[in-house]
Design a protein around this motif. Structure first.
Motif, PDB file in Angstrom:
ATOM      1  N   ILE A 215       0.862  -1.177   0.000  1.00  0.00           N
ATOM      2  CA  ILE A 215       0.000   0.000   0.000  1.00  0.00           C
ATOM      3  C   ILE A 215       0.901   1.230   0.000  1.00  0.00           C
ATOM      4  CG2 ILE A 215      -1.821   1.241   1.236  1.00  0.00           C
ATOM      5  CD1 ILE A 215      -2.511  -1.416   2.641  1.00  0.00           C
ATOM      6  N   ILE A 216       0.621   2.176  -0.871  1.00  0.00           N
ATOM      7  CA  ILE A 216       1.422   3.392  -0.923  1.00  0.00           C
ATOM      8  C   ILE A 216       0.533   4.603  -0.645  1.00  0.00           C
ATOM      9  CG2 ILE A 216       3.208   2.510  -2.446  1.00  0.00           C
ATOM     10  CD1 ILE A 216       1.756   3.812  -4.807  1.00  0.00           C
ATOM     11  N   ALA A 217       1.132   5.663  -0.101  1.00  0.00           N
ATOM     12  CA  ALA A 217       0.391   6.878   0.216  1.00  0.00           C
ATOM     13  C   ALA A 217       1.216   8.101  -0.152  1.00  0.00           C
ATOM     14  CB  ALA A 217       0.035   6.911   1.700  1.00  0.00           C
ATOM     15  N   ASP A 218       0.557   9.074  -0.771  1.00  0.00           N
ATOM     16  CA  ASP A 218       1.206  10.335  -1.150  1.00  0.00           C
ATOM     17  C   ASP A 218       0.096  11.330  -1.476  1.00  0.00           C
ATOM     18  OD1 ASP A 218       4.360  10.949  -2.106  1.00  0.00           O
ATOM     19  OD2 ASP A 218       2.874  12.306  -2.955  1.00  0.00           O
ATOM     20  N   ILE A 219       0.495  12.564  -1.757  1.00  0.00           N
ATOM     21  CA  ILE A 219      -0.493  13.576  -2.161  1.00  0.00           C
ATOM     22  C   ILE A 219      -0.415  13.879  -3.652  1.00  0.00           C
ATOM     23  CG2 ILE A 219      -0.525  14.647   0.123  1.00  0.00           C
ATOM     24  CD1 ILE A 219       1.297  16.852  -1.002  1.00  0.00           C
ATOM     25  N   ASN A 237      -4.424   8.523  -1.848  1.00  0.00           N
ATOM     26  CA  ASN A 237      -4.122   9.945  -1.952  1.00  0.00           C
ATOM     27  C   ASN A 237      -4.597  10.602  -0.653  1.00  0.00           C
ATOM     28  OD1 ASN A 237      -4.156  12.764  -2.456  1.00  0.00           O
ATOM     29  ND2 ASN A 237      -4.353  12.401  -4.653  1.00  0.00           N
ATOM     30  N   THR A 238      -3.646  10.981   0.190  1.00  0.00           N
ATOM     31  CA  THR A 238      -4.007  11.464   1.525  1.00  0.00           C
ATOM     32  C   THR A 238      -4.592  12.878   1.517  1.00  0.00           C
ATOM     33  OG1 THR A 238      -1.685  12.113   1.878  1.00  0.00           O
ATOM     34  CG2 THR A 238      -2.374   9.969   2.717  1.00  0.00           C
ATOM     35  N   LEU A 239      -4.645  13.513   0.345  1.00  0.00           N
ATOM     36  CA  LEU A 239      -5.384  14.765   0.239  1.00  0.00           C
ATOM     37  C   LEU A 239      -6.880  14.506   0.141  1.00  0.00           C
ATOM     38  CD1 LEU A 239      -3.319  17.014  -2.222  1.00  0.00           C
ATOM     39  CD2 LEU A 239      -3.581  17.292   0.254  1.00  0.00           C
ATOM     40  N   ALA A 265       6.781  14.043   6.067  1.00  0.00           N
ATOM     41  CA  ALA A 265       5.704  15.039   6.194  1.00  0.00           C
ATOM     42  C   ALA A 265       5.053  14.929   7.574  1.00  0.00           C
ATOM     43  CB  ALA A 265       4.664  14.829   5.103  1.00  0.00           C
ATOM     44  N   GLY A 266       5.070  16.034   8.326  1.00  0.00           N
ATOM     45  CA  GLY A 266       4.583  16.015   9.697  1.00  0.00           C
ATOM     46  C   GLY A 266       3.244  15.341   9.912  1.00  0.00           C
ATOM     47  N   PRO A 267       2.186  15.730   9.201  1.00  0.00           N
ATOM     48  CA  PRO A 267       0.865  15.124   9.430  1.00  0.00           C
ATOM     49  C   PRO A 267       0.856  13.618   9.186  1.00  0.00           C
ATOM     50  CG  PRO A 267       0.657  17.164   8.180  1.00  0.00           C
ATOM     51  CD  PRO A 267       2.122  16.854   8.233  1.00  0.00           C
ATOM     52  N   ILE A 268       1.650  13.151   8.228  1.00  0.00           N
ATOM     53  CA  ILE A 268       1.694  11.715   7.948  1.00  0.00           C
ATOM     54  C   ILE A 268       2.508  10.989   9.006  1.00  0.00           C
ATOM     55  CG2 ILE A 268       2.522   9.955   6.336  1.00  0.00           C
ATOM     56  CD1 ILE A 268      -0.022  11.389   5.445  1.00  0.00           C
ATOM     57  N   VAL A 269       3.671  11.547   9.358  1.00  0.00           N
ATOM     58  CA  VAL A 269       4.520  10.902  10.361  1.00  0.00           C
ATOM     59  C   VAL A 269       3.794  10.817  11.699  1.00  0.00           C
ATOM     60  CG1 VAL A 269       6.716  10.993  11.597  1.00  0.00           C
ATOM     61  CG2 VAL A 269       6.614  11.686   9.201  1.00  0.00           C
ATOM     62  N   ASP A 270       3.072  11.871  12.057  1.00  0.00           N
ATOM     63  CA  ASP A 270       2.370  11.892  13.342  1.00  0.00           C
ATOM     64  C   ASP A 270       1.274  10.833  13.439  1.00  0.00           C
ATOM     65  OD1 ASP A 270       3.957  13.987  14.062  1.00  0.00           O
ATOM     66  OD2 ASP A 270       2.420  15.537  13.856  1.00  0.00           O
ATOM     67  N   LEU A 287      12.795  12.675   6.405  1.00  0.00           N
ATOM     68  CA  LEU A 287      13.410  13.636   7.319  1.00  0.00           C
ATOM     69  C   LEU A 287      12.388  14.697   7.742  1.00  0.00           C
ATOM     70  CD1 LEU A 287      16.779  14.170   5.410  1.00  0.00           C
ATOM     71  CD2 LEU A 287      16.363  12.698   7.392  1.00  0.00           C
ATOM     72  N   PRO A 288      11.741  14.526   8.901  1.00  0.00           N
ATOM     73  CA  PRO A 288      10.756  15.517   9.358  1.00  0.00           C
ATOM     74  C   PRO A 288      11.418  16.865   9.625  1.00  0.00           C
ATOM     75  CG  PRO A 288      10.553  13.453  10.571  1.00  0.00           C
ATOM     76  CD  PRO A 288      11.837  13.388   9.813  1.00  0.00           C
ATOM     77  N   LYS A 289      10.736  17.917   9.267  1.00  0.00           N
ATOM     78  CA  LYS A 289      11.263  19.265   9.493  1.00  0.00           C
ATOM     79  C   LYS A 289      10.803  19.832  10.836  1.00  0.00           C
ATOM     80  CE  LYS A 289      11.570  20.339   4.564  1.00  0.00           C
ATOM     81  NZ  LYS A 289      11.235  18.978   4.117  1.00  0.00           N
ATOM     82  N   LYS A 290       9.893  19.123  11.487  1.00  0.00           N
ATOM     83  CA  LYS A 290       9.385  19.566  12.782  1.00  0.00           C
ATOM     84  C   LYS A 290       9.340  18.371  13.730  1.00  0.00           C
ATOM     85  CE  LYS A 290       6.500  23.250  10.822  1.00  0.00           C
ATOM     86  NZ  LYS A 290       5.115  23.796  10.698  1.00  0.00           N
ATOM     87  N   PRO A 291       9.207  18.596  15.038  1.00  0.00           N
ATOM     88  CA  PRO A 291       9.132  17.483  15.997  1.00  0.00           C
ATOM     89  C   PRO A 291       7.990  16.519  15.659  1.00  0.00           C
ATOM     90  CG  PRO A 291       9.462  19.552  17.155  1.00  0.00           C
ATOM     91  CD  PRO A 291       9.189  19.909  15.722  1.00  0.00           C
ATOM     92  N   ILE A 292       8.227  15.238  15.882  1.00  0.00           N
ATOM     93  CA  ILE A 292       7.191  14.221  15.677  1.00  0.00           C
ATOM     94  C   ILE A 292       6.296  14.183  16.909  1.00  0.00           C
ATOM     95  CG2 ILE A 292       6.761  11.760  15.323  1.00  0.00           C
ATOM     96  CD1 ILE A 292       9.501  11.588  13.981  1.00  0.00           C
ATOM     97  N   ARG A 293       4.984  14.226  16.681  1.00  0.00           N
ATOM     98  CA  ARG A 293       4.044  14.219  17.797  1.00  0.00           C
ATOM     99  C   ARG A 293       2.958  13.167  17.572  1.00  0.00           C
ATOM    100  NH1 ARG A 293       5.093  19.884  17.270  1.00  0.00           N
ATOM    101  NH2 ARG A 293       5.992  20.747  19.178  1.00  0.00           N
ATOM    102  N   PRO A 294       3.225  11.926  17.962  1.00  0.00           N
ATOM    103  CA  PRO A 294       2.194  10.885  17.849  1.00  0.00           C
ATOM    104  C   PRO A 294       0.925  11.317  18.587  1.00  0.00           C
ATOM    105  CG  PRO A 294       4.315   9.940  18.437  1.00  0.00           C
ATOM    106  CD  PRO A 294       4.469  11.418  18.539  1.00  0.00           C
ATOM    107  N   GLN A 295      -0.219  10.969  18.022  1.00  0.00           N
ATOM    108  CA  GLN A 295      -1.490  11.433  18.572  1.00  0.00           C
ATOM    109  C   GLN A 295      -1.781  10.847  19.948  1.00  0.00           C
ATOM    110  OE1 GLN A 295      -3.167  13.880  16.590  1.00  0.00           O
ATOM    111  NE2 GLN A 295      -1.074  13.674  15.832  1.00  0.00           N
TER     112      GLN A 295
END
Length: 373
Positions: A215-219, A237-239, A265-270, A287-295
């Motif tokens: 399974i693959i995911a991208d925008i 397509n996660t959009l 991508a932050g929203p996907i990694v989280d 490579l996330p550009k912001k801290p990872i924040r699992p829900q």
């Protein structure tokens, strides 16, 4: 093999955006060093902060330097002190492992030289430690007609693969290392998030490893369709679609057993953790550009017993051998991700395509001038 007195190189020696083309002397190899005639060099997303000379770029590179950490070429001259174990002669085709290791730190002494504590790196101006390392080596990069490389970092090609394929062994090795870390094996279901160069290579590798459902995911719809052509079974397509909902619909509500995260991508990694079943294996490559924040840390980690790993680079030289064999047998065709191949003199167009997001994988080919003897 005749060697010219001078060569063309890209260089950054000032605190500015971009590079300049310069003509410099071809360096002679010293002890434990080899001069390589570069035949192909690749650029990737990690080159953007170096080109733009952002704070991130300044933290991972040191002026002056020639960019280009994905390179393949031909051995031209070999310096003194090279051990017979390297089995190199002029004319041999080689790939360059760009994680220069010291041989003495804890990681190097325990079979992990690819994450050396004192790592130097091709194309970053970083002075590593160990045999063959000096100030001249630190400035070298693949965006040049010739490059001086520590001999121990050269991978001698074993099969008759093309220069394009050989140049892609470096990024393909990152994807392969990640797929191995995620423990993908025959019959497994896998989620690959992010369909840039690394993600698309991971699709081919997981297919070759025997994954039964990918399974693959991208925008980006075009990238998703490319992933399907490479062997993925389901594209999200996660959009337009919710990642967790779609994954659960295709896995009887349990989630996938293996995740290879390539987007950064932050929203996907989280949120990607939610798509992995209990006891599943995950590898973070993007490579996330912001801290990872699992829900939900408890639900996402502690109570579901998932194994989470990250990788940096390739295993030396296990990954190179595995990837070259996959190419030589036809199990993987990494050249299919190449969208541009510019002459090195058109470097501004090449980096323009990279910065503008116009390509998947961009290569450059040095135009070696006639020898000036």
């Amino acid at each position: 093999m005749p060697v010219p007195k001078t060569m063309k190189v890209l260089t950054k020696d000032k605190d500015v955006v971009g590079y300049e083309m310069a003509e410099v002397e071809v360096p002679a190899p010293g002890d434990h060093q080899t001069l390589v005639k570069i035949t192909k060099v690749g650029v990737c997303g990690s080159d953007i902060p170096l080109h733009d000379w952002t704070d991130v770029g300044k933290s991972i590179a040191t002026l002056p330097f020639t960019p280009g950490h994905e390179a393949v070429g031909v051995v031209v001259q070999i310096g003194a002190g090279v051990q017979p174990m390297h089995d190199l002669t002029p004319g041999d085709r080689v790939g360059v492992e760009n994680h220069y290791y010291c041989e003495k730190c804890h990681q190097c002494r325990h079979g992990q030289p690819h994450i050396c504590s004192f790592m130097g790196q091709l194309g970053h101006g970083k002075l590593g430690h160990g045999p063959g390392m000096d100030a001249t080596i630190a400035k070298q990069g693949g965006c040049a007609e010739y490059a001086l490389v520590p001999t121990k970092m050269l991978y001698k090609l074993k099969y008759d693969i093309t220069d394009v394929q050989a140049c892609l062994l470096e990024p393909m090795g990152v994807a392969h290392n990640g797929c191995e870390a995620a423990e993908v094996t025959k019959g497994d279901d896998v989620l690959i998030t992010g369909c840039g160069a690394i993600g698309l290579l991971a699709v081919q590798i997981c297919k070759a490893m025997g994954a039964s459902k990918i399974i693959i995911a991208d925008i980006d719809e075009k990238k998703l369709q490319m992933g399907i052509r490479f062997g993925a079974d389901i594209a999200i397509n996660t959009l337009k679609q919710d990642l967790k909902t779609e994954v659960m619909n295709h896995t009887e509500g349990f989630g996938v057993g293996h995740l290879v995260e390539c987007s950064g991508a932050g929203p996907i990694v989280d949120t990607c953790f939610e798509s992995v079943r209990k006891g599943g294996n995950m590898c973070l490559l993007g490579l996330p550009k912001k801290p990872i924040r699992p829900q939900e840390p408890g639900k996402d980690f502690l109570f579901r017993c998932r194994t989470i790993r990250s990788v940096h680079g390739r295993k030396i030289f296990h990954t190179w051998e595995q990837c070259e064999k996959l190419i030589a047998t036809g199990a993987c065709q990494p050249e299919l991700i190449v969208t541009h191949d510019f002459p090195l003199s058109s470097y501004q167009e090449a980096f323009g395509a990279l910065l503008g997001g116009k390509g998947i994988k961009i290569l450059m080919t040095p135009e070696t001038s006639s020898p000036k003897l």
